[in-house]
Each structure stands twice: as C-alpha cells, then as structure tokens.
Design an enzyme around this catalytic site. Sequence first.
Site, PDB file in Angstrom:
ATOM      1  N   ASP A   1     105.570  18.517  73.219  1.00 14.97           N
ATOM      2  CA  ASP A   1     106.639  18.593  72.209  1.00 14.97           C
ATOM      3  C   ASP A   1     105.998  18.653  70.817  1.00 14.97           C
ATOM      4  O   ASP A   1     106.421  17.973  69.895  1.00 14.97           O
ATOM      5  CB  ASP A   1     107.545  17.369  72.344  1.00 14.97           C
TER       6      ASP A   1
ATOM      7  N   LYS B   1     110.250   1.602  67.634  1.00 21.66           N
ATOM      8  CA  LYS B   1     110.872   2.750  68.299  1.00 21.66           C
ATOM      9  C   LYS B   1     111.595   2.250  69.533  1.00 21.66           C
ATOM     10  O   LYS B   1     110.989   1.637  70.418  1.00 21.66           O
ATOM     11  CB  LYS B   1     109.822   3.799  68.676  1.00 21.66           C
TER      12      LYS B   1
HETATM   13  P1  ADP Z   1     112.086  11.030  68.994  1.00 20.26           P
HETATM   14  O1  ADP Z   1     111.586  10.860  70.372  1.00 20.26           O
HETATM   15  O2  ADP Z   1     113.460  10.534  68.845  1.00 20.26           O
HETATM   16  O3  ADP Z   1     111.889  12.396  68.466  1.00 20.26           O
HETATM   17  P2  ADP Z   1     109.883  10.221  67.260  1.00 20.26           P
HETATM   18  O4  ADP Z   1     108.833   9.321  67.771  1.00 20.26           O
HETATM   19  O5  ADP Z   1     109.551  11.651  67.147  1.00 20.26           O
HETATM   20  O6  ADP Z   1     111.196  10.004  68.109  1.00 20.26           O
HETATM   21  O7  ADP Z   1     110.343   9.681  65.826  1.00 20.26           O
HETATM   22  C1  ADP Z   1     111.453  10.240  65.128  1.00 20.26           C
HETATM   23  C2  ADP Z   1     111.194  10.251  63.642  1.00 20.26           C
HETATM   24  O8  ADP Z   1     110.913   8.930  63.175  1.00 20.26           O
HETATM   25  C3  ADP Z   1     109.970  11.063  63.258  1.00 20.26           C
HETATM   26  O9  ADP Z   1     110.283  12.401  63.047  1.00 20.26           O
HETATM   27  C4  ADP Z   1     109.500  10.367  61.989  1.00 20.26           C
HETATM   28  O10 ADP Z   1     110.242  10.829  60.890  1.00 20.26           O
HETATM   29  C5  ADP Z   1     109.866   8.929  62.220  1.00 20.26           C
HETATM   30  N1  ADP Z   1     108.713   8.157  62.737  1.00 20.26           N
HETATM   31  C6  ADP Z   1     108.425   7.882  64.034  1.00 20.26           C
HETATM   32  N2  ADP Z   1     107.314   7.137  64.157  1.00 20.26           N
HETATM   33  C7  ADP Z   1     106.867   6.930  62.905  1.00 20.26           C
HETATM   34  C8  ADP Z   1     105.743   6.217  62.357  1.00 20.26           C
HETATM   35  N3  ADP Z   1     104.871   5.563  63.136  1.00 20.26           N
HETATM   36  N4  ADP Z   1     105.601   6.207  61.012  1.00 20.26           N
HETATM   37  C9  ADP Z   1     106.484   6.848  60.225  1.00 20.26           C
HETATM   38  N5  ADP Z   1     107.542   7.528  60.664  1.00 20.26           N
HETATM   39  C10 ADP Z   1     107.757   7.574  61.989  1.00 20.26           C
HETATM   40 MG    MG Z   2     110.197  13.373  67.885  1.00 25.71          MG
END
Ligand code: ADP
Ligand code: MG
Length: 446
Positions: A228, A123
């Site tokens: 959130d 991320k």
């Molecule tokens: P943002 O802050 O941009 O919303 P998120 O952490 O919510 O970031 O991640 C965005 C998307 O990425 C999530 O909705 C999910 O689909 C995918 N995602 C994030 N972390 C994971 C993870 N550990 N495993 C699988 N999918 C993930």
């Molecule tokens: Mg998110």
Amino acid sequence: MKLDVKNIRYLTSDDWRVLTAVEMGSRNHEIVPTPLIAQIASIRSGTGVHRCISALAKIGLIAKVKNAKYDGYRLTYGGLDYLALHTHTKAKTVYSAGNQIGVGKESDIYVCASETGKQLVLKIHRLGRISFRTVKANRDYLRNRSSGSWMYMSRLAALKEFEFMKALRRAGFPVPEPVAHNRHTIIMGLVDAFPMRQISSVGDPAGLYAELISLIVRLAQHGLIHGDFNEFNVLIEEAPSTSSASEEPLQPLALVPTIIDFPQMVSIDHPNAEYYFDRDVACIKRFFSRRFGFTSDEPGPFFTDSTKVIKKRLDVDVEASGFSRKMARELDLYMKEVGVDGDGDGNVGGEEREDDDNDEEEVEDGDETEDMARSVGDEGKAQAPDLETAIKEDVAAATSTQPLASSITILDILDNDPLPSLSEVKPPPKPTISTKAAKAKAGWAI
Ligand code: ADP
Ligand code: MG
C-alpha cells in the site's frame, strides 16, 4: 467510531473487572450472557455486577443485544479501546490522549503523550468497521465465525503492524519508532511530517522519486512488499540540508520520507507478490507524474530484478516473532473478503460502517448503515471534501507549534491495582464480620 476517553478516569476497579469479563466472555460468545459476565467477574454482590453493567452500557463500552434465546451484552469497539488504553496507561506508556490526526477505513489515529511529555501516536485498528452492502451475507458469516470477528481481526492487524514496524526499524528502514502494542492498538513515535499527498510541490521531484523507488526495492531485498505504498502512507519531513547549509541559505530543505501503515504487507513469497510490487511502483509513478509533473525515463524497477539479491528475510523473522503464517493467512483472507485493499482503492461507494455507537440497546442485525465518508485517490473516485478538510486541520493542529496540552485528556486511573487476570481470580473471601456488626463497630446508629 470516535475515541472518547473522558470517562476512563471514572471507572471503578469493579467496572474494569466487569468490562474484562465481557471481553473474556466474547471469546466464545458473540453475545455474552449476563449470568456468565457475573460469573467471570466474580464480584460477590449480584447488584454490584448489574450496577457495573449498566454503568458500562450507559457510556457505550458494552451494548445490550436482544436476542430470542437470551439477553446478554457484547463488547463494543469503545470497550475494547478502553481496555487497551487502560493497559497502556498502567504500563506507563501513555499518560494522555489528544487530537485525532487521521481516520482511515480500517483505523483511527490519535496523538498522545507519555508521562514525560514525549509525543506519540495511538493507532487503533478497526477492521470490520466497513463491509459492503452487497456482501451482507458474507459479513454475517464473518461475524459468526469466532476467529473471524472484528475484534480478533483488529488484534491481528495491530500485531502484524507492530511486528513489521519493529523488524523494519531494526533493519534501518525509515519507519516510526514502535513503542507498544496491546489488543487492537499500537503506540508509536510521532513523526513530525505530512503525508506526501498534502505536498503540492517539491524542489527536486527526481531525487525524492529515486529515494522512494529505492525504498520499494530495498524492501523487496529484505523479503517484503509494502502493498500500500502510496502518497497517504509516505510521510515527508522537511529537514535542513546537511551540506554547508549556513553558507548557502537558499539551499533547499532535504525531504526525508517515513513509511507507515503495514497491515497489508506481504512476503516476496506471496503468490501475488509481483502484482503487489508492481502496484506499489505504479502508485508512486502515477502520483509523481500527476502531482509533480515528473516522469522517470527509466522503466521498472521490476520484481525479478529487485529480488535477485536478498539481503535479509524480514518476512521470515516476523513469522518467527509471533505473527505466524497462519495468522497472516487469516488476516489476508479476511481483508480480501471484506474488500480491505489499502488506502488508495476505490471501494468507497458501497461502504457500510459497523455501528458501535453508544446505544444502550441494540437489536441484532438491525440496519447498521452509516455511510463512512472516506476520500480515496486523487482522481475521479468518491471524495469527501469535508472529512478531508477536517483531517487536514487536525493534522495541522497536531503538527503546529501550539502546545498539545490545549486538547489533551489525562488518562489518570483511579484504581491502583493492575487489571486482574480473571482466569486466576477466585471469588473474594467471605467477610469475617457482618455488615451489621461492622456498622455497629463504626458507631453507626442502627
Ligand atoms: P490507515 O491504515 O488508516 O491508512 P495509517 O497508519 O496510514 O492508517 O495512518 C493514517 C494517517 O495518520 C497517516 O496518513 C498520517 O497522516 C497519520 N499518521 C499515522 N501514523 C503517524 C505517525 N507515526 N506520525 C505522524 N502521523 C501519523
Ligand atoms: Mg494509511
């Protein structure tokens, strides 16, 4: 901005030195003067530094900024991405990077893998990517404040998310496994699941609703409010039901939620704690009623009831672990100022995107508008169907049984030395033999 890792293998150790020098210079200079880059990198030959600088600028890791006072370079998001990935690769946390599986207003999400093939998620926090046309003055003010820069804030968001993920995981909450943190990035375990938003129906909405609401309450009992808690940030995994599944083949699959996305998490001591708590509850209620046609007949839960029995203060633990109260305040302030308010808010119409693309030359304060399509919420808000479809396809690709190898890039690194700590670096010793003598010794015709 996209993460393009294809060049990472081709950078030389001098290129990494110069890139690190630009990063170090950016602590005190928004535009790092070229002579300062050379001085910090302390590569002996001046032409060597310039060769590295132009190589880095060509692939967009640094960008030239023309300024009336002096010429210099700034680190781009691409450059910061490379530095973080370089560190993860050297620490043997990450071996390869693959598909993008998510794009948010403040982050990009990629699948990646360890050397042993374990699937992970990278991320990348990108705060400051979006600001609003209407508050351009605000943006300039934020930009020019060294502690308010996108780089610093993205680092803070990543640190905060990583510390909370560790604390939550330790306390037994269903969150991804925190693996590593560097600069503005975190590496976590891949959860083989879809965001709840992509699920059209469930067998037992009441059961899932109760589980999610009890997670919100349990978080409060641990001193925290997610801030959130919505259908984007709850991943739902289908797991075989534990009770006598083999005898009853029609038994529904159990739905196991995982909570993600913690940069906006707040303590129950936050002045607006109750507001955030109620908003999290309302988000789940609204989604269940609109998507699954389920409305709970019980009111609440309410903040005051939920915080009557405190089981542990994870907010206090995190504060002690490195994400200080001061950092929390800085990040909070920044997020408010640039309108960062989670996945589900409606601040889409006037978004701008900080443009960190690969232009070698860039004029400071040029028009940086590139609309960043982002779908939010279910109803009536700005939608970007094509982006949404693309994300769904990416998610499907990433979570399908297809081998990941079809799309991965190995992040093998050419130089074997760890990144130098430039504060300790001395200029290299003078060669003991002249170039001419060395060539003669090697049998060159001169
Ligand atoms: P943002 O802050 O941009 O919303 P998120 O952490 O919510 O970031 O991640 C965005 C998307 O990425 C999530 O909705 C999910 O689909 C995918 N995602 C994030 N972390 C994971 C993870 N550990 N495993 C699988 N999918 C993930
Ligand atoms: Mg998110």
